[in-house]
Scaffold this active site. Structure first.
Site, mmCIF file in Angstrom:
data_model
loop_
_atom_site.group_PDB
_atom_site.id
_atom_site.type_symbol
_atom_site.label_atom_id
_atom_site.label_comp_id
_atom_site.label_asym_id
_atom_site.label_seq_id
_atom_site.Cartn_x
_atom_site.Cartn_y
_atom_site.Cartn_z
ATOM 1 N N SER A 131 41.137 27.819 62.677
ATOM 2 C CA SER A 131 41.921 29.150 63.325
ATOM 3 C C SER A 131 41.409 30.369 63.546
ATOM 4 O O SER A 131 40.405 30.332 63.288
ATOM 5 C CB SER A 131 43.489 29.723 61.982
ATOM 6 O OG SER A 131 44.130 30.814 62.366
ATOM 7 N N TYR A 148 44.155 32.994 53.418
ATOM 8 C CA TYR A 148 43.881 32.488 54.176
ATOM 9 C C TYR A 148 42.593 32.000 54.925
ATOM 10 O O TYR A 148 41.949 31.325 55.602
ATOM 11 C CB TYR A 148 45.530 31.774 55.008
ATOM 12 C CG TYR A 148 45.107 31.677 56.485
ATOM 13 C CD1 TYR A 148 45.668 29.720 56.210
ATOM 14 C CD2 TYR A 148 45.160 32.420 57.635
ATOM 15 C CE1 TYR A 148 45.944 29.258 57.318
ATOM 16 C CE2 TYR A 148 44.673 31.043 58.785
ATOM 17 C CZ TYR A 148 45.859 29.653 58.801
ATOM 18 O OH TYR A 148 45.352 28.860 59.661
ATOM 19 N N LYS A 185 39.708 29.623 56.115
ATOM 20 C CA LYS A 185 39.558 29.034 57.171
ATOM 21 C C LYS A 185 37.694 29.327 57.556
ATOM 22 O O LYS A 185 37.440 28.567 58.696
ATOM 23 C CB LYS A 185 39.986 30.106 58.271
ATOM 24 C CG LYS A 185 41.933 29.015 58.092
ATOM 25 C CD LYS A 185 41.789 27.463 58.125
ATOM 26 C CE LYS A 185 43.401 26.630 58.358
ATOM 27 N NZ LYS A 185 43.193 25.848 58.100
#
Length: 297
Positions: free
Chosen positions: A146, A159, A163
């Site tokens: 991402s 998150y 990533k």
């Protein structure tokens, strides 16, 4: 890997979103698809639709957080087709309440996110790369990371941390394969905002990793803003097209938008200048991403 037709693709998180779009994109390129997902019902529906359209696809219910299940996925793929040429480590989750301060995330959020977003990638590499190397054929690996793995700030800290780690693991994979002259390319897919159900990930959270206080919720204002942003975001099919071209081009860094370039550059320049950064909010960057797309229509 210049030739896709007749080759074998394994895609995790293939029952929805980017994974499902990649399954269709690579199937249309003539690949046979091994589709994996933790949601068995949605996975079966996806594979039935692929088969009905004349594509060869098998469904293997897989929790990528479980190393043994990823091993079993590899066993099933090789038993069915005898080889794997494209591995898409795509499965991912986002815990709810992504605009909390980093210290407020419960341990269950950290463990779940790390299990899927980081260890899911690690398990895929450990289960497939040795067999792909042994096969000796040209191949490719895609990690769906991402832009959140390239920028920083307060938003979606759990998150984003996973990533960032997935980015580093994928760069190490790329370097390791090049050092040994292996015919396996690597792409690090870093999408911006994409219109998927990843922010409904709680539907697939294991019971053992549910916080005692229940899932966090955003304010009604933030929920409304998020809904508006996702309605104007890039489609999974657009991302799948970009990913497919990256395989053909043997390209490592694959970004789907330039809207986050300033944030990436500012962070890197702050590191090199040894100065304190001024991070933009993830929400502001996402609005810029959608705004740039709407301006180009």
């Amino acid at each position: 890997m210049q030739e896709l037709s007749g080759r074998i693709a394994v895609i995790t998180g293939a029952a929805s979103g980017i994974g499902l779009a990649m399954a269709w994109r690579f199937a249309r390129a003539g690949m046979k698809v091994v589709a994996a997902d933790v949601d068995a019902a949605a996975l079966a529906t996806a594979c039935a639709a692929l088969a009905a359209a004349g594509h060869e696809a098998i469904a293997v219910r897989t929790d990528v957080a479980n190393a043994a299940e990823v091993d079993a996925l590899a066993d099933r793929a090789y038993a069915a087709f005898g080889a794997v040429h494209l591995l898409c480590n795509n499965a991912g989750v986002v815990p709810s309440g992504r605009y909390r301060p980093v210290w407020e995330y419960p341990l269950e959020d950290w463990r779940w996110s790390l299990d899927v977003n980081l260890f899911g990638v690690i398990h895929g590499l450990r289960s497939f790369i040795p067999r792909m190397l042994e096969g000796g054929a040209p191949g490719h690996v895609i990690t769906t990371a991402s832009v959140a793995g390239l920028i920083s700030g307060s938003g979606s800290a759990v998150y984003s941390a996973t990533k960032h780690a997935a980015v580093r693991v994928t760069e190490a994979l790329y370097a390791s394969l090049r050092e040994r002259g292996a015919p396996i390319g690597v792409s690090l897919l870093c999408p911006g905002l994409v219109n998927t159900r990843i922010y409904e990930s709680e539907r697939n959270r294991p019971d053992r990793l549910r916080p005692a206080a229940g899932p966090a919720t955003e304010s009604e204002e933030l929920q409304a803003v998020a809904a508006s942003l996702y309605a104007g975001a890039m489609s999974p099919e657009e991302v799948a097209d970009i990913a497919c071209q990256a395989v053909l081009d043997d390209r490592l860094y694959v970004l789907t938008t330039g809207s986050f370039d300033d944030a990436i550059r500012d962070r890197m320049e702050a590191i090199l200048a040894r100065r304190n950064p001024e991070f933009a909010t993830l929400l502001a960057l996402s609005k810029r991403d959608v705004g740039s797309r709407e301006a180009g229509r």
